[in-house]
Design an enzyme around this catalytic site. Structure first.
Site, mmCIF file in Angstrom:
data_model
loop_
_atom_site.group_PDB
_atom_site.id
_atom_site.type_symbol
_atom_site.label_atom_id
_atom_site.label_comp_id
_atom_site.label_asym_id
_atom_site.label_seq_id
_atom_site.Cartn_x
_atom_site.Cartn_y
_atom_site.Cartn_z
ATOM 1 N N ARG A 78 0.849 -1.188 0.000
ATOM 2 C CA ARG A 78 0.000 0.000 0.000
ATOM 3 C C ARG A 78 0.888 1.242 0.000
ATOM 4 O O ARG A 78 1.711 1.415 0.897
ATOM 5 C CB ARG A 78 -0.911 -0.009 1.221
ATOM 6 C CG ARG A 78 -1.687 1.274 1.382
ATOM 7 C CD ARG A 78 -2.727 1.222 2.510
ATOM 8 N NE ARG A 78 -3.325 2.543 2.592
ATOM 9 C CZ ARG A 78 -3.162 3.389 3.618
ATOM 10 N NH1 ARG A 78 -2.470 3.028 4.692
ATOM 11 N NH2 ARG A 78 -3.707 4.585 3.587
ATOM 12 N N HIS A 122 -2.785 11.058 0.712
ATOM 13 C CA HIS A 122 -2.273 10.849 2.061
ATOM 14 C C HIS A 122 -1.674 12.186 2.517
ATOM 15 O O HIS A 122 -0.481 12.287 2.775
ATOM 16 C CB HIS A 122 -1.262 9.701 2.075
ATOM 17 C CG HIS A 122 -1.081 9.034 3.419
ATOM 18 N ND1 HIS A 122 -1.223 7.679 3.612
ATOM 19 C CD2 HIS A 122 -0.741 9.533 4.631
ATOM 20 C CE1 HIS A 122 -0.973 7.376 4.887
ATOM 21 N NE2 HIS A 122 -0.679 8.486 5.527
ATOM 22 N N GLU A 167 -7.368 8.600 6.181
ATOM 23 C CA GLU A 167 -7.674 9.289 7.433
ATOM 24 C C GLU A 167 -8.069 10.748 7.246
ATOM 25 O O GLU A 167 -7.361 11.656 7.693
ATOM 26 C CB GLU A 167 -6.469 9.202 8.396
ATOM 27 C CG GLU A 167 -6.065 7.777 8.729
ATOM 28 C CD GLU A 167 -4.996 7.692 9.818
ATOM 29 O OE1 GLU A 167 -4.518 8.742 10.276
ATOM 30 O OE2 GLU A 167 -4.663 6.570 10.218
ATOM 31 N N ASN A 296 -7.274 1.823 9.774
ATOM 32 C CA ASN A 296 -5.972 2.055 10.403
ATOM 33 C C ASN A 296 -6.176 2.077 11.914
ATOM 34 O O ASN A 296 -6.946 2.895 12.426
ATOM 35 C CB ASN A 296 -5.385 3.410 9.986
ATOM 36 C CG ASN A 296 -5.013 3.459 8.511
ATOM 37 O OD1 ASN A 296 -5.046 2.432 7.823
ATOM 38 N ND2 ASN A 296 -4.636 4.633 8.041
ATOM 39 N N TYR A 298 -4.119 1.482 15.846
ATOM 40 C CA TYR A 298 -2.837 1.321 16.542
ATOM 41 C C TYR A 298 -2.993 1.091 18.036
ATOM 42 O O TYR A 298 -2.149 0.482 18.663
ATOM 43 C CB TYR A 298 -1.985 2.581 16.356
ATOM 44 C CG TYR A 298 -1.467 2.767 14.958
ATOM 45 C CD1 TYR A 298 -0.194 2.308 14.614
ATOM 46 C CD2 TYR A 298 -2.216 3.386 13.968
ATOM 47 C CE1 TYR A 298 0.309 2.476 13.331
ATOM 48 C CE2 TYR A 298 -1.727 3.554 12.679
ATOM 49 C CZ TYR A 298 -0.459 3.099 12.367
ATOM 50 O OH TYR A 298 0.029 3.264 11.095
ATOM 51 N N GLU A 354 -3.373 -0.252 8.145
ATOM 52 C CA GLU A 354 -2.204 0.170 8.935
ATOM 53 C C GLU A 354 -2.326 -0.379 10.342
ATOM 54 O O GLU A 354 -3.358 -0.218 10.990
ATOM 55 C CB GLU A 354 -2.109 1.706 9.060
ATOM 56 C CG GLU A 354 -1.677 2.419 7.816
ATOM 57 C CD GLU A 354 -1.554 3.938 8.032
ATOM 58 O OE1 GLU A 354 -1.342 4.379 9.179
ATOM 59 O OE2 GLU A 354 -1.696 4.661 7.039
HETATM 60 C C1 FCB Z 1 -1.282 7.117 10.628
HETATM 61 C C2 FCB Z 1 -0.855 7.674 9.280
HETATM 62 C C3 FCB Z 1 0.485 7.163 8.807
HETATM 63 C C4 FCB Z 1 1.486 7.053 9.927
HETATM 64 C C5 FCB Z 1 0.905 6.322 11.112
HETATM 65 C C6 FCB Z 1 1.856 6.149 12.261
HETATM 66 O O1 FCB Z 1 -2.183 7.994 11.212
HETATM 67 O O2 FCB Z 1 -1.814 7.355 8.311
HETATM 68 O O3 FCB Z 1 0.930 7.996 7.776
HETATM 69 O O4 FCB Z 1 1.966 8.297 10.255
HETATM 70 O O5 FCB Z 1 -0.256 6.969 11.565
#
Ligand code: FCB
Length: 447
Positions: A78, A122, A167, A296, A298, A354
């Protein structure tokens, strides 16, 4: 009982990057200035004073980078396309050198059997469009649709998976609201217009995609979906977490999949004299059917009610457990919860587009990088992805952020998310232990 965790046949294992974070060559090949090229030159905005001028020099080293992907066994990659490489001044005629770069990249990927997933935006808007109001100006959505159609005709058939945006929340709230990202505007009144025009441009690009009739290709969007938890079960904290979930998650999911903004969020913002500039027909466009949703995720965030924050009336409570170098809590169930949130709205195939972690990696005296914490992070989150599938999520793939260490926006190059280590002085790439680990995961289609 075995500890084996397997994924469905055909599950797509990939890694993700973004143009500004890796390409460098910021003023080569006829490329125009982007809002990030402008923003990084303001003193003090990037934590470590670095920029994406050179980043990973991927523009010149893409062939080597594709070689690493092939060696790792990636099924998909990607990446994002830098709009100012294609339209240096935001409109007019497309820049052939820019198109050629992405043609070469996509050809190199296909040559190795790696499925390209391209993101059209992006966060690197042509500065020329920002000069005319950027995302606050409705016209930017029309320019985006033009750019999208040019890309669909140039590369449509070679790229099976197209994402319009990455995002939009971050672009609207951080780019136009708190100014932490480019273009660095700090205006609460710009947030919802920017967000609305981003959504509108998504819908227009989906229409352009359908009009292009590209056999076998699909179109979707990539949203940030982090779970938001209340700090306690006090009603005030529960309401605070719901407000943040509203602004960050539902404000984008609900328009795209249900054709309306969430009522509670609109009411909350209206009290602050903030509203999206919706015109007749906009919500129909925004909610055009799409083929997949990229998620995405985390970590989770925990919130307590606090009206010293006028925007959301919420304060983030620091995590108690272990965190990554970003200060983000390590919370593998974010994958399960984010996919569950996605499914409340989206009845389409899902991808984790992500997931990954920054750690302060140490290069050993022998040159090895044993990033055990990242391996643990990935293992736990991949296991969580399997749990989400068991719970019914139609998850088709998982992309690690990121293929290699790169320019982490306002944090600069100091925050390292890569499977591959980047030595910025020499541009040498070195596999970390996590890259070897991920190769194994791909080879086994599981853990
Ligand atoms: C996300 C972004 C990516 C990267 C990660 C850590 O929000 O899409 O570009 O910075 O965080």
């Amino acid at each position: 009982m075995s500890n084996d965790i397997r994924f469905p046949p055909g599950f797509l294992w990939g890694a993700a990057t973004a143009a500004y974070q890796i390409e460098g060559a910021w003023d080569e090949g006829g490329k125009g200035e982007s809002i990030w090229d402008r923003f990084v030159r303001r003193p003090g905005v990037i934590a470590d004073g670095t920029s994406g001028d050179m980043a990973c020099d991927h523009y010149h080293r893409y062939a080597e980078d594709v070689g690493h992907m092939a060696e790792m066994g990636l099924g998909a990659y990607r990446f994002s396309i830098a709009w100012p490489r294609i339209f240096p001044s935001g409109g007019g005629r497309p820049n052939q050198a820019g198109l050629d770069f992405y043609r070469r990249l996509v050809a190199a990927l296909r040559d190795k059997g790696i499925v390209p997933m391209a993101t059209l935006y992006h966060w690197d808007l042509p500065q020329a469009l920002e000069d005319r109001g950027g995302w606050v100006n409705r016209d930017t959505a029309l320019r985006f649709a033009e750019y999208a159609s040019v890309m669909f005709s140039a590369l449509g058939a070679e790229v099976p998976l197209w994402a319009t945006h990455n995002e939009p929340f971050i672009q609207a709230f951080y780019g136009y609201g708190n100014g932490e990202n480019a273009p660095g505007r700090r205006s609460p009144w710009a947030i919802l217009p920017a967000g609305h025009h981003l959504l509108l441009s998504h819908g227009m690009a989906v229409d352009a995609f359908r009009a292009a009739r590209i056999p076998g290709a699909q179109v979707g969007v990539v949203l940030m979906i982090w779970p938001h938890h209340p700090a306690s079960d006090r009603p005030a904290d529960v309401a605070a977490a719901r407000r943040v979930d509203g602004a960050m998650n539902r404000m984008f999911l609900e328009p795209i999949f249900r054709g309306r903004y969430p009522e509670d969020v609109l009411r909350h913002f209206a009290r602050r004299l903030m509203r999206p500039p919706v015109r007749p027909g906009d919500m129909e466009l925004i909610s055009r059917p799409i083929d997949f949703l990229g998620v995405n995720t985390y970590t989770r965030l925990t919130h307590a009610a606090d009206w010293r924050d006028p925007l959301a009336g919420a304060r983030q409570v620091p995590p108690r457990g272990p965190t990554t170098a970003m200060g983000w809590e390590i919370y593998p169930d974010c994958v399960v919860e984010a996919l569950a949130k996605a499914r409340e709205f989206a009845d389409v195939p899902l991808y984790i587009t992500e997931n990954g972690a920054a750690f302060d990696d140490l290069v050993g005296p022998d040159g090895q990088i044993v990033d055990a914490a990242r391996v643990d992070y990935l293992r736990a989150h991949i296991a969580a992805a399997r749990r989400a599938i068991d719970a019914g999520a139609d998850l088709r793939g998982y992309f690690v952020w990121s293929l290699m260490d790169n320019f982490e926006w306002a944090q600069g190059c100091a925050k390292r998310f890569g499977l591959i280590h980047t030595d910025y002085a020499t541009q040498r790439r070195t596999w970390k232990a996590s890259a070897h680990f991920f190769r194994e995961v791909i080879a086994r289609n599981g853990l």
